[in-house]
Design a protein around this motif. Structure first.
Motif, PDB file in Angstrom:
ATOM      1  N   TYR A  36       4.978   4.603   0.042  1.00 21.81           N
ATOM      2  CA  TYR A  36       4.053   3.830  -0.772  1.00 21.81           C
ATOM      3  C   TYR A  36       4.349   4.032  -2.250  1.00 21.81           C
ATOM      4  N   GLN A  38       2.525   3.743  -5.970  1.00 23.12           N
ATOM      5  CA  GLN A  38       1.209   3.669  -6.592  1.00 23.12           C
ATOM      6  C   GLN A  38       1.350   3.588  -8.100  1.00 23.12           C
ATOM      7  N   GLY A  41      -3.920   3.589 -11.742  1.00 25.51           N
ATOM      8  CA  GLY A  41      -5.197   2.904 -11.553  1.00 25.51           C
ATOM      9  C   GLY A  41      -5.227   1.926 -10.392  1.00 25.51           C
ATOM     10  N   LYS A  42      -4.200   1.964  -9.547  1.00 27.29           N
ATOM     11  CA  LYS A  42      -4.145   1.025  -8.431  1.00 27.29           C
ATOM     12  C   LYS A  42      -4.023   1.753  -7.098  1.00 27.29           C
ATOM     13  N   GLY A  43      -4.124   1.015  -6.028  1.00 25.65           N
ATOM     14  CA  GLY A  43      -3.993   1.587  -4.703  1.00 25.65           C
ATOM     15  C   GLY A  43      -2.542   1.687  -4.275  1.00 25.65           C
ATOM     16  N   PRO A  44      -2.257   2.492  -3.268  1.00 25.60           N
ATOM     17  CA  PRO A  44      -0.889   2.603  -2.755  1.00 25.60           C
ATOM     18  C   PRO A  44      -0.439   1.285  -2.126  1.00 25.60           C
ATOM     19  N   LEU A  46       2.504  -0.420   0.199  1.00 27.08           N
ATOM     20  CA  LEU A  46       3.616  -0.153   1.105  1.00 27.08           C
ATOM     21  C   LEU A  46       4.877  -0.846   0.603  1.00 27.08           C
ATOM     22  N   ASP A  49       9.048   1.042   5.400  1.00 28.36           N
ATOM     23  CA  ASP A  49       8.703   2.030   6.415  1.00 28.36           C
ATOM     24  C   ASP A  49       9.813   2.092   7.441  1.00 28.36           C
ATOM     25  N   PHE A  89       4.836   7.920  -2.811  1.00 32.72           N
ATOM     26  CA  PHE A  89       4.364   8.836  -1.779  1.00 32.72           C
ATOM     27  C   PHE A  89       5.073   8.544  -0.466  1.00 32.72           C
ATOM     28  N   LYS A 101      -2.872   7.944  11.902  1.00 32.93           N
ATOM     29  CA  LYS A 101      -3.306   8.891  10.885  1.00 32.93           C
ATOM     30  C   LYS A 101      -2.094   9.278  10.054  1.00 32.93           C
ATOM     31  N   LEU A 102      -2.161   9.018   8.759  1.00 33.90           N
ATOM     32  CA  LEU A 102      -1.047   9.319   7.882  1.00 33.90           C
ATOM     33  C   LEU A 102      -1.257  10.652   7.170  1.00 33.90           C
ATOM     34  N   PHE A 104       0.241  12.579   4.018  1.00 37.58           N
ATOM     35  CA  PHE A 104       1.002  12.226   2.828  1.00 37.58           C
ATOM     36  C   PHE A 104       1.661  13.431   2.175  1.00 37.58           C
ATOM     37  N   GLY A 105       2.796  13.162   1.526  1.00 36.42           N
ATOM     38  CA  GLY A 105       3.382  14.137   0.622  1.00 36.42           C
ATOM     39  C   GLY A 105       2.597  14.150  -0.684  1.00 36.42           C
ATOM     40  N   THR A 106       3.002  15.018  -1.596  1.00 35.35           N
ATOM     41  CA  THR A 106       2.246  15.201  -2.838  1.00 35.35           C
ATOM     42  C   THR A 106       2.661  14.243  -3.945  1.00 35.35           C
ATOM     43  N   ARG A 109       6.595  11.353  -9.308  1.00 39.50           N
ATOM     44  CA  ARG A 109       6.412  10.461 -10.462  1.00 39.50           C
ATOM     45  C   ARG A 109       7.784  10.050 -10.962  1.00 39.50           C
TER      46      ARG A 109
ATOM     47  N   ARG B   9     -15.107  -0.649  -8.201  1.00 37.50           N
ATOM     48  CA  ARG B   9     -13.824  -0.059  -8.567  1.00 37.50           C
ATOM     49  C   ARG B   9     -14.022   1.251  -9.322  1.00 37.50           C
ATOM     50  N   TYR B  35      -9.494   7.378   2.801  1.00 38.27           N
ATOM     51  CA  TYR B  35      -8.695   8.490   2.290  1.00 38.27           C
ATOM     52  C   TYR B  35      -9.237   8.875   0.917  1.00 38.27           C
ATOM     53  N   GLY B  42      -1.870  14.081  -3.485  1.00 39.46           N
ATOM     54  CA  GLY B  42      -1.650  12.993  -2.531  1.00 39.46           C
ATOM     55  C   GLY B  42      -2.943  12.608  -1.850  1.00 39.46           C
ATOM     56  N   LEU B  43      -2.862  11.604  -1.008  1.00 44.61           N
ATOM     57  CA  LEU B  43      -4.034  11.117  -0.287  1.00 44.61           C
ATOM     58  C   LEU B  43      -4.295  11.976   0.941  1.00 44.61           C
ATOM     59  N   PHE B  91      -9.910   5.702  -1.274  1.00 48.47           N
ATOM     60  CA  PHE B  91      -9.190   4.518  -0.840  1.00 48.47           C
ATOM     61  C   PHE B  91      -9.564   4.154   0.584  1.00 48.47           C
ATOM     62  N   PHE B 106      -3.643  -0.564   2.076  1.00 48.49           N
ATOM     63  CA  PHE B 106      -4.670   0.077   1.275  1.00 48.49           C
ATOM     64  C   PHE B 106      -5.306  -0.891   0.282  1.00 48.49           C
ATOM     65  N   GLY B 107      -6.556  -0.610  -0.033  1.00 48.99           N
ATOM     66  CA  GLY B 107      -7.234  -1.312  -1.105  1.00 48.99           C
ATOM     67  C   GLY B 107      -6.907  -0.681  -2.448  1.00 48.99           C
ATOM     68  N   GLU B 108      -7.527  -1.224  -3.498  1.00 55.21           N
ATOM     69  CA  GLU B 108      -7.247  -0.767  -4.858  1.00 55.21           C
ATOM     70  C   GLU B 108      -8.012   0.492  -5.227  1.00 55.21           C
ATOM     71  N   TRP B 111     -12.967   4.579  -7.968  1.00 60.44           N
ATOM     72  CA  TRP B 111     -12.845   5.825  -8.711  1.00 60.44           C
ATOM     73  C   TRP B 111     -14.240   6.356  -9.010  1.00 60.44           C
TER      74      TRP B 111
END
Lengths: 114, 115
Positions: A36, A38, A41-44, A46, A49, A89, A101-102, A104-106, A109, B9, B35, B42-43, B91, B106-108, B111
């Protein structure tokens, strides 16, 4: 349970260079590995995969490789552009949970300088 | 085809108040996941729901947190008596089925800031 480690935590490259991000996982039964992107300020989102029955997958400038024996998978971005700058990520999905169920790594950047 | 929709948001709550986060899955998706992403991390999985059912809540804190996905309307993540440590991005994600190996979208994010 599954544990995913991701390296490096930060990566700076010049525009046009390649970038490689690596992840390792602990549960050999995990069978699905998404990546993913990111932005701030936004969501992950995809971006690519791979499933455990495949060793490599490519989509334009992005590729993912999977080594099941070593339990690691990598994201490769070629000809990087400034708009590739974001946090990336990796994740793994162990099947024994019975659902998607995912773990995630850390995150890495990535900064692409013009 | 609209993606996963989350609101609000951004949400600011004082310590002790309640936070209510809403999520509408993608059209045709009946599987919802929540999440949490703490700053610079991370998530982390919290809960997985289908319509009217909580399937797995192994990632939810034992107290103050609850989730639902009613027959009609969005999924809701509720945090009671918020504390500063609840400040994070939450999320929601959805998928067409719950099978392992399915793509999750995923959604946005919402926060939450607790002051």
């Amino acid at each position: 349970g599954e544990n995913v480690e991701q390296h490096p935590s930060t990566l700076s490259v010049q525009e046009g260079d390649s970038a490689v991000i690596k992840c390792t996982y602990s549960d050999s039964a995990s069978n699905y590995f998404p990546w993913y992107k990111q932005e701030l300020g936004k969501g992950p989102q995809l971006i690519i995969d791979i499933r455990s029955n495949v060793g490599e997958k490519k989509d334009q400038r992005i590729a993912v490789t999977l080594n099941k024996t070593a339990k690691h998978f990598s994201l490769h971005i070629t000809e990087t552009q400034p708009e590739d700058s974001a946090v990336y990520f990796c994740a793994a999905s162990p099947p024994n949970t019975g659902f998607q169920k995912l773990v995630f790594g850390t995150g890495t950047r990535l900064l692409v300088s013009p | 085809n609209a993606g996963v929709m989350q609101n609000p948001r951004h949400l600011v709550r004082r310590r002790g108040q309640e936070a209510r986060l809403r999520c509408s899955p993608m059209k045709g998706h009946s599987h919802v996941y929540w999440y949490r992403q703490l700053p610079e991390e991370g998530l982390k999985f919290m809960v997985y729901l289908q319509k009217e059912n909580i399937i797995d809540e192994s990632g939810m804190p034992k107290e103050r947190f609850s989730a639902e996905f009613p027959k009609e309307g969005p999924s809701i993540l509720r945090i009671q008596q918020v504390v500063r440590g609840d400040s994070a991005a939450y999320f929601c994600a959805s998928s067409p089925t719950g099978n392992s190996g399915n793509t999750i979208y995923f959604g946005e994010g919402s926060w939450l800031t607790v002051v």
